[in-house]
Design an enzyme around this catalytic site. Structure first.
Site, mmCIF file in Angstrom:
data_model
loop_
_atom_site.group_PDB
_atom_site.id
_atom_site.type_symbol
_atom_site.label_atom_id
_atom_site.label_comp_id
_atom_site.label_asym_id
_atom_site.label_seq_id
_atom_site.Cartn_x
_atom_site.Cartn_y
_atom_site.Cartn_z
ATOM 1 N N SER A 82 0.850 -1.191 0.000
ATOM 2 C CA SER A 82 0.000 0.000 0.000
ATOM 3 C C SER A 82 0.887 1.241 0.000
ATOM 4 O O SER A 82 1.704 1.400 -0.900
ATOM 5 C CB SER A 82 -0.955 -0.027 1.194
ATOM 6 N N THR A 83 0.789 2.096 1.019
ATOM 7 C CA THR A 83 1.553 3.348 1.040
ATOM 8 C C THR A 83 3.055 3.086 0.911
ATOM 9 O O THR A 83 3.615 2.301 1.670
ATOM 10 C CB THR A 83 1.292 4.113 2.351
ATOM 11 N N HIS A 134 -2.595 -1.252 -3.421
ATOM 12 C CA HIS A 134 -3.779 -0.411 -3.216
ATOM 13 C C HIS A 134 -3.686 0.803 -4.131
ATOM 14 O O HIS A 134 -2.829 1.666 -3.958
ATOM 15 C CB HIS A 134 -3.865 0.042 -1.763
ATOM 16 N N MET A 166 -0.102 0.971 4.933
ATOM 17 C CA MET A 166 -0.911 1.255 6.108
ATOM 18 C C MET A 166 -2.064 0.263 6.205
ATOM 19 O O MET A 166 -2.620 -0.156 5.201
ATOM 20 C CB MET A 166 -1.467 2.681 6.018
ATOM 21 N N ASP A 175 -4.602 -5.012 5.764
ATOM 22 C CA ASP A 175 -4.760 -5.890 4.603
ATOM 23 C C ASP A 175 -3.519 -6.749 4.443
ATOM 24 O O ASP A 175 -2.398 -6.285 4.650
ATOM 25 C CB ASP A 175 -4.994 -5.058 3.340
#
Length: 377
Positions: free
Chosen positions: A199-200, A225, A318, A321
């Site tokens: 993600s991030t 993501h 973050m 998941d």
């Protein structure tokens, strides 16, 4: 003229933000959304040059930066900001393919993450996504800026600036990543399937891993993501940076040795079948997950379907998941890897995965590609 403000909410005054956008309407809208959520907006700017001045004066925790602005645009402003007043930056980009391209370049230059503005550059559509915007701002505030700017620093040390030509792979923008797109091929004992969740901070981290992954009897599924308008361009970037044939996932697509897919934004990618060393994927729009695409969905399906060697990888990001997915993969006998805290932009997803007890190995980012194939060779 630079403008400093003090729109302090009453709930989270510890988080201080500067809002940068050439549209007064969008500046006011974004500032109001953040203030209503208890975030202190301490400054606003209408272009990149003004932003540098406001940030130097107010020293915020986060800058929200529009990409397209007259004069000094978002790309140059990010580059200058990292040199002059390093501050975590959340890019605000149009939800378009063109917006995706310039956003990826901003991430290369040191931005931590991005928020895609629904409805275009100037639109009230962002109001419908206020919770997502506030969450993104807060996650960026927690980022490890050294990790976020690592690729940029290495590129600069290698002698390549934006559009330069340092040694290493060159992305579509011409900016060198400082990493090689080819790696020595390896022989594996059996076909290997790899599922990567991020993600991030993930776009740069995933590119780094794929660029270093040796060519082998290996098929890869990447779940990053990212909204739908961005995943196709992300797949193109990975294809150019790695030895693998990378494309965006499509319903019914088959993935063989030396191939990889990026989960399409707006839907989940399930491993629907596995036969003779080839995966078959199915796209699913199930909205029961907190994020779309979700690594949990892909990892659980891989654990249920793939009977050859399987590796699960959780990179920077973050949230939680991939925690359930990595546990399911471990229970199915897969090897599982998490990125180390020291090299993560956000140590959220890897931390949650480790806490499940389902992670076998923790590696620094540059060691992940070797770890993926090392245990299967």
């Amino acid at each position: 003229m630079s403008r400093t403000t003090d729109r302090r909410g009453g709930r989270d005054d510890s988080l201080r933000v500067v809002v940068v956008d050439d549209s007064p309407f969008m500046r006011g809208l974004i500032a109001d959304l953040l203030t209503d959520a208890g975030v202190a907006v301490v400054g606003e700017a209408g272009d990149g040059a003004e932003a540098l001045s406001v940030v130097a004066e107010t020293r915020p925790d986060v800058v929200t930066m529009d990409v397209e602005m007259p004069g000094m645009g978002g790309l140059e402003a990010v580059e200058r900001l990292m040199d002059e007043t390093p501050t975590p930056v959340l890019m605000l980009s149009a939800h378009t393919a063109a917006g995706a391209e310039v956003t990826f370049e901003a991430l290369e230059r040191g931005a931590v993450d991005f928020f895609s503005k629904p409805g275009g550059e100037v639109s009230t559509g962002v109001s419908r996504e206020s919770d997502r915007l506030v969450e993104a701002v807060r996650s960026v505030a927690d980022a490890d800026l050294d990790a976020a700017t690592r690729d940029r620093r290495e590129r600069d040390l290698a002698g390549g600036g934006p559009g330069g030509s340092a040694t290493g792979s060159t992305g579509p923008t011409g900016a060198s990543t400082g990493i090689s797109p080819t790696a020595t091929a390896v022989d594996l004992d059996a076909p290997l399937t790899v599922v990567i969740g991020a993600s991030t901070g993930g776009p740069n981290a995933v590119e780094r891993v794929l660029s270093a992954l040796p060519m082998a009897d290996c098929r890869v599924v990447v779940v990053q993501h990212m909204p739908e308008a961005f995943t196709s361009r992300f797949a193109d970037r990975l294809d150019e940076a790695s030895a693998y044939d990378v494309r965006e996932a499509s319903d019914g697509a088959r993935i063989g040795a030396g191939e990889a897919v990026v989960a399409r934004g707006g839907s989940h990618t399930r491993i629907d079948g596995y036969r003779a060393g080839r995966l078959r994927v199915k796209l699913d729009e199930d909205d029961s997950q907190s994020v779309t695409p979700a690594a949990d969905v892909t990892m659980r399906s891989a654990a249920a379907v793939v009977d050859d060697p399987l590796v699960g990888v959780v990179l920077t990001g973050m949230g939680s998941d991939a925690a359930e997915g990595i546990r399911a993969m471990a229970d199915a006998g897969a090897r599982t890897i998490a990125q180390s805290e020291d090299t993560c932009v956000i140590y959220g997803m890897p931390k949650r995965a480790v806490q499940t007890g389902g992670v076998d190995e923790i590696h620094d980012l540059d060691d992940v590609a070797g770890a993926i194939v090392g245990g299967a060779a």
